[in-house]
Design a protein around this motif. Sequence first.
Motif, mmCIF file in Angstrom:
data_model
loop_
_atom_site.group_PDB
_atom_site.id
_atom_site.type_symbol
_atom_site.label_atom_id
_atom_site.label_comp_id
_atom_site.label_asym_id
_atom_site.label_seq_id
_atom_site.Cartn_x
_atom_site.Cartn_y
_atom_site.Cartn_z
ATOM 1 N N LEU A 1 4.664 -2.427 1.389
ATOM 2 C CA LEU A 1 3.392 -1.710 1.471
ATOM 3 C C LEU A 1 3.603 -0.287 1.972
ATOM 4 C CD1 LEU A 1 0.348 -1.767 1.177
ATOM 5 C CD2 LEU A 1 0.211 -2.729 3.473
ATOM 6 N N ASP A 2 4.472 -0.117 2.942
ATOM 7 C CA ASP A 2 4.764 1.224 3.469
ATOM 8 C C ASP A 2 5.371 2.126 2.396
ATOM 9 O OD1 ASP A 2 3.770 0.670 5.993
ATOM 10 O OD2 ASP A 2 5.716 -0.028 6.738
ATOM 11 N N GLU A 3 6.236 1.562 1.540
ATOM 12 C CA GLU A 3 6.844 2.350 0.464
ATOM 13 C C GLU A 3 5.800 2.759 -0.580
ATOM 14 O OE1 GLU A 3 11.403 0.658 0.259
ATOM 15 O OE2 GLU A 3 9.816 -0.559 -0.602
ATOM 16 N N ILE A 4 4.866 1.856 -0.870
ATOM 17 C CA ILE A 4 3.793 2.170 -1.829
ATOM 18 C C ILE A 4 2.920 3.297 -1.291
ATOM 19 C CG2 ILE A 4 1.694 1.304 -2.929
ATOM 20 C CD1 ILE A 4 3.138 -1.463 -3.039
ATOM 21 N N ILE A 5 2.539 3.195 -0.049
ATOM 22 C CA ILE A 5 1.690 4.225 0.562
ATOM 23 C C ILE A 5 2.434 5.555 0.635
ATOM 24 C CG2 ILE A 5 0.528 4.910 2.697
ATOM 25 C CD1 ILE A 5 -0.206 1.918 3.049
#
Length: 90
Positions: A25-29
Motif C-alpha cells: 500500500l505504501d508503494e502504491i501511494i
Amino acid sequence: MKKIYLLPLISLLLLNSCNYKYLTLDEIIASNKLVVTTNAEFAPFEYKQGSKLKGIDIEIIEQYAKYLNVELEIKDLDFIRFIDVIVDGK
C-alpha cells in the motif's frame, strides 16, 4: 496513514487480477498510481460497455483509488495475454 476498511475486499480483487507484481500500500501511494489488470468478460463483476469497463469490481476499485487519492489504470487483457504477461514478467 489512512484507515482502510475495504482492504480485505480490495486485496481479493487485486489477487484475482493475476497481476504478476504486487505492491505494498505504501508503494502504491508513493507512486501515486494503482495499476490493475482484469479480463472483462465476467458480468456483472467486470465487463465492457462500449469502450468503457463496467461492473461491481470496477466500481469498487475506482472508489478505492479515489479513497487513496491515486491515479487508476485498468488494463483489460484477454486470458491468453494474461499468461504471456506473467511468463514474460511484464
